[in-house]
Scaffold this motif. Structure first.
Motif, PDB file in Angstrom:
ATOM      1  N   UNK A 187       1.153  -0.891  -0.096  1.00 43.21           N
ATOM      2  CA  UNK A 187       0.340   0.066   0.042  1.00 43.21           C
ATOM      3  C   UNK A 187       0.719   1.487   0.194  1.00 43.21           C
ATOM      4  N   UNK A 188       0.722   2.291  -1.168  1.00 50.93           N
ATOM      5  CA  UNK A 188       1.244   3.472  -0.880  1.00 50.93           C
ATOM      6  C   UNK A 188       0.890   4.585  -0.673  1.00 50.93           C
ATOM      7  N   UNK A 189       0.845   5.621  -0.202  1.00 48.69           N
ATOM      8  CA  UNK A 189       0.323   7.350  -0.512  1.00 48.69           C
ATOM      9  C   UNK A 189       0.487   7.931  -1.989  1.00 48.69           C
ATOM     10  N   UNK A 190      -0.644   8.075  -2.529  1.00 49.24           N
ATOM     11  CA  UNK A 190      -0.261   8.664  -3.708  1.00 49.24           C
ATOM     12  C   UNK A 190      -2.183   9.365  -3.714  1.00 49.24           C
ATOM     13  N   UNK A 191      -2.173  10.108  -4.429  1.00 47.48           N
ATOM     14  CA  UNK A 191      -3.699  11.157  -4.463  1.00 47.48           C
ATOM     15  C   UNK A 191      -4.990  10.586  -5.212  1.00 47.48           C
ATOM     16  N   UNK A 192      -5.069   8.864  -5.518  1.00 50.78           N
ATOM     17  CA  UNK A 192      -5.834   8.540  -6.084  1.00 50.78           C
ATOM     18  C   UNK A 192      -5.773   7.137  -4.406  1.00 50.78           C
ATOM     19  N   UNK A 193      -7.150   6.417  -3.792  1.00 55.82           N
ATOM     20  CA  UNK A 193      -6.753   5.917  -2.838  1.00 55.82           C
ATOM     21  C   UNK A 193      -6.777   4.166  -3.231  1.00 55.82           C
ATOM     22  N   UNK A 194      -6.021   3.227  -2.403  1.00 50.72           N
ATOM     23  CA  UNK A 194      -5.612   2.185  -2.442  1.00 50.72           C
ATOM     24  C   UNK A 194      -5.132   1.944  -3.432  1.00 50.72           C
ATOM     25  N   UNK A 195      -4.026   2.781  -3.446  1.00 55.68           N
ATOM     26  CA  UNK A 195      -3.116   2.121  -4.263  1.00 55.68           C
ATOM     27  C   UNK A 195      -1.914   1.580  -3.800  1.00 55.68           C
ATOM     28  N   UNK A 196      -1.528   0.898  -5.057  1.00 52.97           N
ATOM     29  CA  UNK A 196      -0.893  -0.042  -4.851  1.00 52.97           C
ATOM     30  C   UNK A 196       1.092  -0.166  -5.670  1.00 52.97           C
ATOM     31  N   UNK A 197       2.343  -0.229  -4.764  1.00 55.22           N
ATOM     32  CA  UNK A 197       3.374  -0.768  -5.219  1.00 55.22           C
ATOM     33  C   UNK A 197       3.398  -2.140  -5.600  1.00 55.22           C
ATOM     34  N   UNK A 198       4.544  -2.904  -6.803  1.00 54.99           N
ATOM     35  CA  UNK A 198       4.519  -4.262  -5.755  1.00 54.99           C
ATOM     36  C   UNK A 198       5.882  -5.739  -6.512  1.00 54.99           C
ATOM     37  N   UNK A 199       5.549  -6.115  -5.422  1.00 59.70           N
ATOM     38  CA  UNK A 199       7.326  -7.003  -5.430  1.00 59.70           C
ATOM     39  C   UNK A 199       6.450  -8.019  -6.212  1.00 59.70           C
ATOM     40  N   UNK A 200       7.438  -8.099  -7.373  1.00 61.00           N
ATOM     41  CA  UNK A 200       6.627  -9.779  -8.274  1.00 61.00           C
ATOM     42  C   UNK A 200       8.176 -10.175  -8.207  1.00 61.00           C
ATOM     43  N   UNK A 201       7.979 -12.202  -8.075  1.00 56.08           N
ATOM     44  CA  UNK A 201       8.993 -12.583  -7.992  1.00 56.08           C
ATOM     45  C   UNK A 201       8.413 -13.348  -9.027  1.00 56.08           C
ATOM     46  N   UNK A 202       9.494 -14.154  -9.703  1.00 57.71           N
ATOM     47  CA  UNK A 202       9.496 -15.577 -10.600  1.00 57.71           C
ATOM     48  C   UNK A 202      11.113 -15.967 -10.639  1.00 57.71           C
ATOM     49  N   UNK A 203      11.425 -17.427 -11.097  1.00 57.54           N
ATOM     50  CA  UNK A 203      12.444 -17.650 -11.622  1.00 57.54           C
ATOM     51  C   UNK A 203      14.055 -17.368 -10.838  1.00 57.54           C
TER      52      UNK A 203
END
Ligand code: ZN
Length: 413
Positions: free
Chosen positions: A119-135
């Motif tokens: 969850x991140x702070x942004x002017x839109x609510x319910x905003x996210x950054x993502x950690x994405x893992x594979x291989x």
């Protein structure tokens, strides 16, 4: 892992990143370009296992309806409700996609990918950054974020307790060549609203997005301090109603300092969809304010308005007691080069109108360069890729380990 930026490497908005690993393909945002000169990507034939949406801004989700029917879409639950609300109030069909919710900081998998939403702070609510893992590779996508809103602690947590071993950081760069010096944070915005309305002789209008919840909170707090009433429309009341899913601390339509101005066109939407709105319409009318009341004591009110409200604003224009128009969103919308929104010419003309006191009060939804540097230094990625920026060429002067990808280039990690 194979990575392709379909769109967003050289512009603000239109984010669309394709990731493939093993048998799984993901799309990271499906954004509509903000600039009229930029063509949207054609997603109609793109077969992906899922779309991940970072937040409910059009330049991140606006193309999702063009994906093949049945494509799974992962998005925050509140974000989905807000997108839904916009569709309903615009009289458009709700998105018929295969929606899935995720929760902040709770890891989930899609095929060969493991995903953790931050969850991140942004002017839109319910905003996210993502950690994405594979291989065995780890990619972090910033989405849109900042530290100077009302949830800035989320940004500071990322800096203080950074995620380790990031191979690639996709970092937004909206604020390169821009500053927020005049309004460094949301409190500065609140104070300007307060100073503008506290001794007003006429009504004030605050022009902003109903989905900018920080701004509604600032307007509400300024009203409370100045002993004024905050007037919202039916759509804004419905947005605040959706926030009840996650918090009881944001203003709601039944709070004593809040009134609803019910426009006929919005009321018709409520009447047309009784099953969707439940008892909302009944409750709404308990806190209604009528046009006559606004005209009788205009100095009692701050009206949360939109660009399209200019005809209503005109009713209150008065050279002896100018109406306050507090412009509280990106100035680009009324600068000539970005005009074209309904009402932008009329609102822009208020700047030279003696019957209007035109005030700016806005802070950006995006982190200024100094904050981006703090975040990049903390995450210390092996590669940092610019996204959501018009100045990717400057990244290498500002950050370490910068690698630029162009739209459409595929790259193996
Ligand atoms: Zn955004």
């Amino acid at each position: 892992m194979k990575v392709t930026i379909l769109k967003g490497s050289h512009e603000i908005g239109g984010n669309c990143i394709q990731l493939s690993s093993g048998k799984t393909t993901l799309l990271l945002d499906a954004g509509l370009p903000l600039s009229a000169d930029s063509q949207p990507v054609d997603l109609s034939h793109l077969i992906v296992d899922a779309l991940l949406v970072s937040h409910p801004h059009q330049d991140h989700f606006g193309l999702m309806a063009s994906l093949p029917p049945g494509t799974p879409v992962y998005i925050g639950r509140l974000a989905r409700s807000l997108i839904d609300a916009t569709q309903v109030f615009l009289g458009k069909d709700r998105y018929a996609l295969d929606f899935h919710d995720f929760k902040a900081w709770q890891t989930f998998t899609i095929g060969d990918f493991t995903i953790t939403p931050y969850l991140v702070d942004h002017s839109a609510t319910d905003a996210y950054a993502f950690l994405i893992e594979a291989e065995g590779k780890r990619l972090f996508y910033s989405g849109d974020l900042r530290s100077h809103g009302r949830k800035g602690v989320l940004f500071e947590n990322l800096v203080k307790r950074p995620i380790r071993d990031i191979d690639v950081l996709f970092l937004e760069g909206t604020m390169l060549h821009r500053t927020n010096d005049q309004f460094p944070d949301e409190t500065a915005v609140e104070n300007t609203i307060f100073q503008t309305i506290r001794q007003q002789k006429n009504i004030s209008f605050l022009l902003s997005s109903s989905q900018n919840i920080d701004r509604i909170v600032s307007a509400y707090r300024a009203c409370k301090r100045a002993d004024k009433l905050l007037v919202i429309d039916i759509y804004t009341a419905w947005v605040l109603e959706q926030l009840r899913q996650i918090t009881q601390n944001t203003p709601a339509m039944d709070w004593p300092e809040v009134r609803i101005f019910a426009r006929h066109s919005q009321d018709e939407i409520l009447k047309a969809k009784p099953d969707y709105f439940g008892d909302f319409r009944k409750r709404l009318y308990l806190n209604r304010v009528r046009r006559e009341e606004l005209h009788a004591t205009p100095e009692s009110f701050l009206y949360f308005a939109k660009m399209s409200s200019f005809r209503f604003i005109d009713e209150f224009k008065n050279a002896a007691a100018p109406v306050n128009v507090i412009y509280s969103q990106w100035l680009g919308y009324i600068d000539r080069k970005h005009a074209g929104q309904f009402g932008s010419d009329e609102i822009s003309a208020y700047r030279g109108d003696p019957a209007v006191n035109f005030v700016c009060a806005h802070t950006s939804g995006h982190a200024p360069v100094g904050d981006l540097q703090r975040l990049a230094a903390a995450l210390n990625p092996r590669m940092l890729v610019p996204i959501h920026t018009e100045h990717g060429e400057d990244f290498s002067h500002i950050f370490a380990n910068v690698v630029r990808l162009n739209d459409g280039e595929t790259w193996s990690l």
